[in-house]
Design a protein around this motif. Structure first.
Motif, PDB file in Angstrom:
ATOM      1  N   PRO A   1      18.296   0.970 -20.686  1.00  0.00           N
ATOM      2  CA  PRO A   1      17.741   2.320 -20.474  1.00  0.00           C
ATOM      3  C   PRO A   1      18.789   3.386 -20.754  1.00  0.00           C
ATOM      4  CG  PRO A   1      18.196   1.247 -18.388  1.00  0.00           C
ATOM      5  CD  PRO A   1      18.412   0.210 -19.446  1.00  0.00           C
ATOM      6  N   SER A   2      18.280   4.560 -20.994  1.00  0.00           N
ATOM      7  CA  SER A   2      19.182   5.682 -21.306  1.00  0.00           C
ATOM      8  C   SER A   2      19.947   6.088 -20.058  1.00  0.00           C
ATOM      9  CB  SER A   2      18.385   6.864 -21.852  1.00  0.00           C
ATOM     10  OG  SER A   2      17.446   7.324 -20.888  1.00  0.00           O
TER      11      SER A   2
ATOM     12  N   PRO B   1      19.291   7.965 -26.029  1.00  0.00           N
ATOM     13  CA  PRO B   1      18.001   7.253 -26.021  1.00  0.00           C
ATOM     14  C   PRO B   1      18.154   5.818 -25.544  1.00  0.00           C
ATOM     15  CG  PRO B   1      18.872   7.408 -28.242  1.00  0.00           C
ATOM     16  CD  PRO B   1      19.804   8.196 -27.370  1.00  0.00           C
ATOM     17  N   GLU B   2      17.050   5.200 -25.304  1.00  0.00           N
ATOM     18  CA  GLU B   2      17.012   3.795 -24.884  1.00  0.00           C
ATOM     19  C   GLU B   2      17.384   2.904 -26.062  1.00  0.00           C
ATOM     20  OE1 GLU B   2      13.841   0.700 -22.776  1.00  0.00           O
ATOM     21  OE2 GLU B   2      13.308   2.777 -23.212  1.00  0.00           O
TER      22      GLU B   2
ATOM     23  N   CYS C   1      22.904  -3.527 -31.271  1.00  0.00           N
ATOM     24  CA  CYS C   1      21.911  -2.620 -30.709  1.00  0.00           C
ATOM     25  C   CYS C   1      21.527  -1.553 -31.713  1.00  0.00           C
ATOM     26  CB  CYS C   1      22.456  -1.938 -29.442  1.00  0.00           C
ATOM     27  SG  CYS C   1      22.967  -3.097 -28.147  1.00  0.00           S
ATOM     28  N   LEU C   2      20.310  -1.029 -31.549  1.00  0.00           N
ATOM     29  CA  LEU C   2      19.846   0.131 -32.282  1.00  0.00           C
ATOM     30  C   LEU C   2      18.872   0.877 -31.383  1.00  0.00           C
ATOM     31  CD1 LEU C   2      17.171  -0.883 -34.927  1.00  0.00           C
ATOM     32  CD2 LEU C   2      17.940  -2.394 -33.115  1.00  0.00           C
ATOM     33  N   TYR C   3      18.526   2.088 -31.798  1.00  0.00           N
ATOM     34  CA  TYR C   3      17.649   2.900 -30.969  1.00  0.00           C
ATOM     35  C   TYR C   3      16.289   2.205 -30.821  1.00  0.00           C
ATOM     36  CZ  TYR C   3      21.073   6.607 -31.565  1.00  0.00           C
ATOM     37  OH  TYR C   3      22.217   7.342 -31.550  1.00  0.00           O
ATOM     38  N   ASN C   4      15.771   2.260 -29.615  1.00  0.00           N
ATOM     39  CA  ASN C   4      14.526   1.558 -29.321  1.00  0.00           C
ATOM     40  C   ASN C   4      13.347   2.143 -30.097  1.00  0.00           C
ATOM     41  OD1 ASN C   4      12.907  -0.349 -28.000  1.00  0.00           O
ATOM     42  ND2 ASN C   4      12.310   1.146 -26.434  1.00  0.00           N
ATOM     43  N   TRP C   5      13.385   3.428 -30.358  1.00  0.00           N
ATOM     44  CA  TRP C   5      12.241   4.045 -31.058  1.00  0.00           C
ATOM     45  C   TRP C   5      12.160   3.633 -32.531  1.00  0.00           C
ATOM     46  CZ3 TRP C   5      13.555   7.113 -35.165  1.00  0.00           C
ATOM     47  CH2 TRP C   5      14.865   7.629 -35.196  1.00  0.00           C
ATOM     48  N   LEU C   6      13.251   2.995 -33.037  1.00  0.00           N
ATOM     49  CA  LEU C   6      13.196   2.505 -34.409  1.00  0.00           C
ATOM     50  C   LEU C   6      12.443   1.172 -34.517  1.00  0.00           C
ATOM     51  CD1 LEU C   6      16.841   3.255 -35.651  1.00  0.00           C
ATOM     52  CD2 LEU C   6      14.739   4.406 -36.344  1.00  0.00           C
TER      53      LEU C   6
END
Length: 536
Positions: free
Chosen positions: A95-96, A102-103, A76-81
């Motif tokens: 979801p967060s 973060p998500e 996993c990694l941050y969704n905004w990346l």
């Protein structure tokens, strides 16, 4: 390739190699539910049990048993990346769980073997021998034993090795107190060159039986059938009798019970060990102090000590130790002409005992006393004085190496008794000494770098009050040390010479740090030729 794709490919590579983060989720998709032990009933925390009929077991169970959930690897990694995903593996967005977390965007590589049992290979007559030779071993493997290793000579702090009459290897014991009642433990080993006293309590439930059956009350228990190894050696050569020495003793008395009294009970044990450097122990002897116990005795306090002496000075050094040389050391016994100064202490059963007064340490101790109906007040008062004072010392050693032969090494104790003596009998109140204050004055003498403590004087003050004989009376002993040291000014170093020699033709090479006297001499010598020249 942009940054997002580069990170994603790294994550995918790690996932396919099985190095991703292991995450477990509650799921009923486990093919074989190994924790389903009760058919027809829902097993507690068994998240794969079909009898539970739960879509989300985590909403009911606080945790899931191992093997009852579907194992999944996630990377996993941050969704905004993430900008775009082109992975062939399934993905999931988590979801967060809180505003600060973060998500997450996760990749789930497909590994079907995680959730099923691997079918073992088939064994037949053809493959049995090959598999047996590859994996078989001895049916019974002997447990590994830690064989102790020993040095060629005893070092300070080493346990002293012994051999029993049956050839068993052991260690010499010095019983020590354990627990709140200071009961004797015979498992404490004696340490080479460590000379210290240990005192502990032996409980006696039935004196008539324990007198002859309890081995710790008799002298033979501490030396008979025990041989000491001269030097540590390998366990394979312990049978050599020339490598051991016996424990010698002149006491052969065994405890005997006569008319409510147990005679010849061990109260003190003193081992004297002679050693000859690295050549080892040459002789061991033991001496005892024996006492008689009455049927009213519920316990006995025993004292143990090991004294080490080199062979070269064995005939010169008496069986005593110093409390300092010359000055007292903090924590060591205060010396009297009868031995260490002692004070009251209580045993676990409330009876009175005594312990050594330690130099420089303020201490408070006590115990209880009770009179008999037919006892006179004078007898009860005498018993109280004896308990408070012990062996009634009259002098204290000025220094820790005080010698009995030198009168100047001792200072007289000032006693202050009660103004009135006990009178009457126990049917009325008696005037009884209930406390003793040992007031000791000390000071440091000698160099600042190595001060030596000495005793200047001592005063023993008794306090009395009327008590009822049948009542339990508390006796207390208080020891206080008062420091009278008068310290002088700190030593000062010699002043530095700051004079500078004149700079001239004849003393141009003179150091700037030369003394004034040298500079004056050089100046005079440099002027002499000019004086002579002018005079001619």
């Amino acid at each position: 390739m942009d940054l997002q794709h580069f990170v994603l490919h790294l994550l995918l590579f790690g996932a396919t190699q099985g190095s991703g983060t292991g995450v477990t989720r509650a799921s009923s998709g486990v093919a074989i539910c190994s924790c389903d032990l009760s058919p027809g009933n829902c097993d507690l925390n068994c998240c794969c049990d079909p009898d539970c009929n739960l879509n989300d077991p985590t909403s009911v169970f606080s945790f899931c048993l191992p093997g009852s959930t579907k194992a999944q690897f996630r990377v996993c990694l941050y969704n905004w990346l993430m900008f775009r995903s082109d992975t062939p593996y399934p993905t999931e967005q988590i979801p967060s769980s809180s505003p600060r977390s973060p998500e997450l965007f996760c990749i789930l590589p497909t590994q079907s073997s995680l959730n099923y049992f691997v079918t073992p290979q088939t064994v037949n007559q053809t493959t049995f021998l090959s598999l047996s030779s590859k994996y078989s071993g001895a049916s019974f493997s002997s447990a590994s034993e830690n064989i102790p290793t020993f040095s060629s000579f005893y070092k300070a702090g080493d346990t002293i090795l012994t051999i029993s009459r049956f050839g068993d290897l052991g260690v010499l014991r010095q019983p020590a107190p354990v627990g709140g009642q200071s009961l004797c433990s015979d498992a404490n080993p004696a340490r080479f060159l460590y000379s210290y006293d240990t005192s502990c309590v032996r409980l006696i439930s039935n004196l008539s039986e324990s007198c002859t059956t309890d081995p710790s009350l008799g002298a033979h228990f501490y030396y008979q059938y025990i041989r000491i190894l001269k030097v540590p050696t390998d366990a394979t050569v312990l049978v050599l009798r020339n490598a051991t020495v016996p424990i010698d003793s002149t006491v052969n008395n065994s405890p005997t019970y006569n008319t409510d009294t147990c005679e010849n009970v061990v109260s003190k044990v003193l081992y004297t060990v002679l050693y000859n450097g690295a050549q080892g122990i040459t002789n061991v002897s033991v001496s005892f102090t024996l006492v008689n116990l009455t049927s009213t005795s519920l316990s006995i306090q025993q004292t143990f000590r090991l004294l080490y002496k080199p062979v070269s000075s064995a005939s010169l050094v008496p069986a005593t130790t110093r409390s300092g040389n010359p000055g007292y050391l903090v924590g060591y016994p205060v010396l009297t002409e009868n031995g260490p100064l002692t004070m009251l202490r209580t045993l676990g059963n409330g009876s009175c005992s005594r312990s050594a007064v330690q130099f420089g340490m303020n201490t408070l101790g006590g115990c209880t006393i009770r009179g008999h109906t037919s006892e006179l007040c004078s007898n009860l008062s005498t018993r109280a004085y004896e308990l408070l004072t012990g062996d009634s010392p009259q002098r204290l050693g000025v220094f820790g190496n005080a010698s009995v032969a030198l009168e100047g090494d001792w200072t007289t104790i000032i006693y202050k008794n009660c103004s009135q003596q006990g009178s009457g009998n126990c049917s009325t109140s008696c005037l009884l000494p209930v406390s003793l204050q040992m007031q000791i004055l000390k000071a440091d003498v000698g160099l600042f770098s190595n001060p030596q403590s000495q005793v200047l004087g001592a005063r023993f003050v008794y306090s009395c009050r009327p008590v009822r004989c049948q009542d339990v009376t508390i006796l207390q002993t208080q020891v206080s040390f008062t420091d009278l040291t008068r310290r002088g000014p700190a030593p000062r170093s010699a002043p530095t010479v700051t004079g500078r020699a004149p700079v001239g033709f004849f003393n141009a090479f003179l150091s700037n740090t030369a003394s004034r006297a040298s500079a004056a001499s050089l100046l005079l010598l440099s002027l002499l030729p000019w004086t002579c020249l002018l005079s001619t």
